[in-house]
Design an enzyme around this catalytic site. Structure first.
Site, PDB file in Angstrom:
ATOM      1  N   ASP A  89      -3.042   1.664 -17.992  1.00  0.00           N
ATOM      2  CA  ASP A  89      -1.682   1.471 -18.898  1.00  0.00           C
ATOM      3  C   ASP A  89      -2.038   0.152 -20.013  1.00  0.00           C
ATOM      4  O   ASP A  89      -3.197  -0.520 -19.594  1.00  0.00           O
ATOM      5  CB  ASP A  89      -0.636   1.185 -17.967  1.00  0.00           C
ATOM      6  CG  ASP A  89      -0.697   0.065 -17.001  1.00  0.00           C
ATOM      7  OD1 ASP A  89      -1.562  -0.793 -17.391  1.00  0.00           O
ATOM      8  OD2 ASP A  89       0.192  -0.235 -16.159  1.00  0.00           O
ATOM      9  N   ASP A 271       3.090   8.690 -12.203  1.00  0.00           N
ATOM     10  CA  ASP A 271       2.630   7.637 -11.252  1.00  0.00           C
ATOM     11  C   ASP A 271       3.560   6.672 -10.858  1.00  0.00           C
ATOM     12  O   ASP A 271       4.550   6.687 -11.344  1.00  0.00           O
ATOM     13  CB  ASP A 271       1.423   6.616 -12.304  1.00  0.00           C
ATOM     14  CG  ASP A 271       2.644   5.457 -13.012  1.00  0.00           C
ATOM     15  OD1 ASP A 271       2.332   4.423 -12.420  1.00  0.00           O
ATOM     16  OD2 ASP A 271       2.863   5.977 -13.908  1.00  0.00           O
ATOM     17  N   CYS A 309      -0.459  18.397   8.970  1.00  0.00           N
ATOM     18  CA  CYS A 309      -1.136  17.618   7.831  1.00  0.00           C
ATOM     19  C   CYS A 309      -2.428  17.580   8.003  1.00  0.00           C
ATOM     20  O   CYS A 309      -2.877  17.346   9.145  1.00  0.00           O
ATOM     21  CB  CYS A 309      -0.212  16.400   7.805  1.00  0.00           C
ATOM     22  SG  CYS A 309      -1.034  15.141   6.478  1.00  0.00           S
ATOM     23  N   CYS A 311      -4.395  15.108   6.467  1.00  0.00           N
ATOM     24  CA  CYS A 311      -4.758  13.758   5.960  1.00  0.00           C
ATOM     25  C   CYS A 311      -5.566  12.960   7.113  1.00  0.00           C
ATOM     26  O   CYS A 311      -5.628  13.434   8.318  1.00  0.00           O
ATOM     27  CB  CYS A 311      -3.533  12.889   5.501  1.00  0.00           C
ATOM     28  SG  CYS A 311      -2.850  11.923   7.070  1.00  0.00           S
ATOM     29  N   CYS A 314      -3.247  12.113  10.042  1.00  0.00           N
ATOM     30  CA  CYS A 314      -2.579  13.036  10.939  1.00  0.00           C
ATOM     31  C   CYS A 314      -3.806  13.772  11.747  1.00  0.00           C
ATOM     32  O   CYS A 314      -3.229  14.470  12.776  1.00  0.00           O
ATOM     33  CB  CYS A 314      -1.893  13.921  10.082  1.00  0.00           C
ATOM     34  SG  CYS A 314      -0.344  13.066   9.487  1.00  0.00           S
ATOM     35  N   HIS A 340      -1.966   8.786   4.288  1.00  0.00           N
ATOM     36  CA  HIS A 340      -0.825   9.822   4.521  1.00  0.00           C
ATOM     37  C   HIS A 340       0.048  10.039   3.517  1.00  0.00           C
ATOM     38  O   HIS A 340       0.077  11.276   2.961  1.00  0.00           O
ATOM     39  CB  HIS A 340      -0.099   9.694   5.795  1.00  0.00           C
ATOM     40  CG  HIS A 340       0.861  10.811   5.961  1.00  0.00           C
ATOM     41  ND1 HIS A 340       0.686  11.966   6.297  1.00  0.00           N
ATOM     42  CD2 HIS A 340       2.181  10.489   5.680  1.00  0.00           C
ATOM     43  CE1 HIS A 340       1.913  12.590   6.398  1.00  0.00           C
ATOM     44  NE2 HIS A 340       2.723  11.957   5.841  1.00  0.00           N
TER      45      HIS A 340
END
Length: 375
Positions: A89, A271, A309, A311, A314, A340
Site C-alpha cells: 500500500d 485485505d 478443518c 489447517c 486443527c 487457523h
C-alpha cells in the site's frame, strides 16, 4: 493480464496474471505490515495455508529497515523469501492516521516518524520510488484518506488533490519502470477511489480515474468508522462506474460477512488485519461463528478449533491445548490461532470462487452467513 472468467450477478470470478504468478480472484491478501504476518507466521507457513498474495506496508518499511536497504538486498520478495505476488500500500493511510504529526500540502505530506520523531516528506513521487525499491508486484497510488466525518467541501478538495496525485503517480511509475536498476520493471499500479460516504463525489471520481486506464482500482476510505449499511450503499453506487475488466479492491475490509457482501457487489480484492489480530487475542473464526478460546468452557475441550478443518492447528491440536498456551502466554498459542484464521479466510475465498464458477453464489452467500450467525 486480468480476465473475468465467469460472472454470477455482479460477482466476478477473475484471474490476474503478474510477473510473480497468477492471482485467482476473488482473493484475500494476507497482511504482513513489516514484511511478516504478526504472530510468528513464516513465509513457509503462508505457502501451507493457501496464501496467494502477501500485503506489506510502504510507510513501515520506509521507516524501518528503509526501502534502500530492501533494494540493496534484492527487493521484498528476496528479502522475505516469498516468490508469489506482493501488494504494497502507498503509505497514505498510515500517514493520514498520524493526524497530530502531519501537514498536507499540494506537493505531498510532511510528517514525523512514529518511531523516532524524524521529519519525513512523502508525496506521489516518493511513494512510487519507495514501492519501486521494494519491488512489489502491485503498487498502490498515493492518496489522501480523509476522515469519514469531514465536511463535504473538505472531501471535494481532498478528492481533487488525490486525482492530481494519481496522475503524478502514474507518470513516476512509468519513469521508474524504465530505469536500468529497477528490480521489477513490470510493477503494476492501482488507483484509489475516494469520496467518503458521498455517492455523487465517489461516482465522479470513479469516472475520472477510470480514464487513466490503470492496472486496477481500489475503493479507499471505507471501513473507517461508517456503518456497514453506508459502506454497502457506497459500493452499490460506485463499483458500476469502475472498469469491470480491471481488478476492484476494497481496502481494509473486513469481516467474513463484509467480504461476502462486497463480492456480491463486484469487488474481487480484499485485505484486513482481522484474522491475524483476532487470532493473537485467541478469537478464532469457524463456519459456526467466532470462538473465544480464553473461555473456561474450552478447558477440557479435546476437539480441534473446527472439525474437518485442514489447517496446521486443527490437524493436530485441541481447543484445550491452544487455550492453555494462550493462558500461559506461549507464542505458539497465538501462532496457531493466526494460522487457523488465515486458513479459514483463504479457504472461504476458494469456496467463493467455486460458487461463482457454478453460478450459485447467492445461495452460497446465504448459507455461509446463516451458518456463521448460528442460524
Amino acid at each position: 493480464m486480468y480476465k473475468v472468467i465467469k460472472k454470477d450477478g455482479l460477482a466476478k470470478r477473475g484471474r490476474l496474471e503478474t510477473v510473480h504468478g497468477v492471482i485467482e480472484t476473488p482473493v484475500f491478501m494476507n497482511v504482513g505490515t513489516a514484511a511478516a504476518i504478526k504472530g510468528a507466521v513464516s513465509t513457509e507457513d503462508l505457502q501451507g495455508i493457501k496464501t496467494q498474495v502477501e500485503l506489506s506496508n510502504t510507510y513501515h518499511l520506509h521507516v524501518r529497515p528503509g526501502d534502500e536497504v530492501v533494494k540493496k538486498l534484492g527487493g521484498l520478495h528476496k528479502f522475505m523469501v516469498w516468490d508469489k505476488p506482493i501488494l504494497t500500500d502507498s503509505g497514505g493511510f498510515q500517514v493520514f492516521s498520524l493526524s497530530g504529526l502531519r501537514k498536507i500540502k499540494e506537493e505531498g505530506v510532511y510528517f514525523q516518524s512514529h518511531i523516532d520523531g524524524k521529519k519525513i516528506f512523502m508525496g506521489p513521487e516518493e511513494s512510487m520510488q519507495i514501492q519501486s525499491n521494494l519491488a512489489s508486484t502491485i503498487a498502490m497510488a498515493f492518496d489522501e484518506c480523509p476522515s469519514s466525518v469531514a465536511s463535504r467541501q473538505y472531501i471535494e478538495n481532498s478528492v481533487a488533490r488525490t486525482t492530481r496525485w494519481l496522475e503524478r503517480c502514474k507518470a513516476e511509475m512509468n519513469r521508474l519502470n524504465q530505469l536500468p536498476d529497477t528490480i521489477n520493471k513490470s510493477q503494476l499500479l492501482f488507483g484509489i477511489n475516494q469520496g467518503a460516504i458521498y455517492e455523487d463525489i465517489r461516482i465522479e471520481h470513479a469516472k475520472r480515474i477510470s480514464e487513466l486506464d490503470l492496472d486496477g482500482y481500489a475503493l479507499g476510505g471505507l471501513a473507517v468508522g461508517e456503518s456497514h449499511e453506508d459502506m454497502y450503499r457506497i459500493l452499490d453506487a460506485t463499483v458500476p462506474y469502475l472498469p469491470e475488466n480491471k481488478p476492484t479492491y476494497l481496502m481494509g475490509v473486513g469481516t467474513p460477512a463484509n467480504i461476502l457482501e462486497a463480492v456480491d457487489r463486484g469487488v474481487d480484492f480484499f485485505d484486513c488485519v482481522y484474522p491475524s489480530r483476532n487470532g493473537r487475542h485467541g478469537h478464532v473464526y469457524t463456519n459456526h461463528g467466532k470462538l473465544n478460546l480464553f473461555n473456561a468452557k474450552y478447558e477440557l475441550d479435546d476437539k480441534p478449533i473446527e472439525e474437518g478443518c485442514q489447517c496446521p492447528a486443527c490437524r493436530k491440536y485441541s481447543r484445550a491445548y491452544i487455550r492453555h498456551l494462550l493462558k500461559a502466554k506461549e507464542m505458539l498459542g497465538m501462532r496457531l490461532c493466526v494460522l487457523h484464521n488465515l486458513y479459514f479466510y483463504n479457504t472461504m475465498m476458494e469456496e467463493i470462487r467455486e460458487a461463482i464458477e457454478n453460478g450459485r453464489y447467492k445461495e452460497y452467500k446465504k448459507q455461509k452467513l446463516d451458518s456463521m450467525s448460528g442460524k
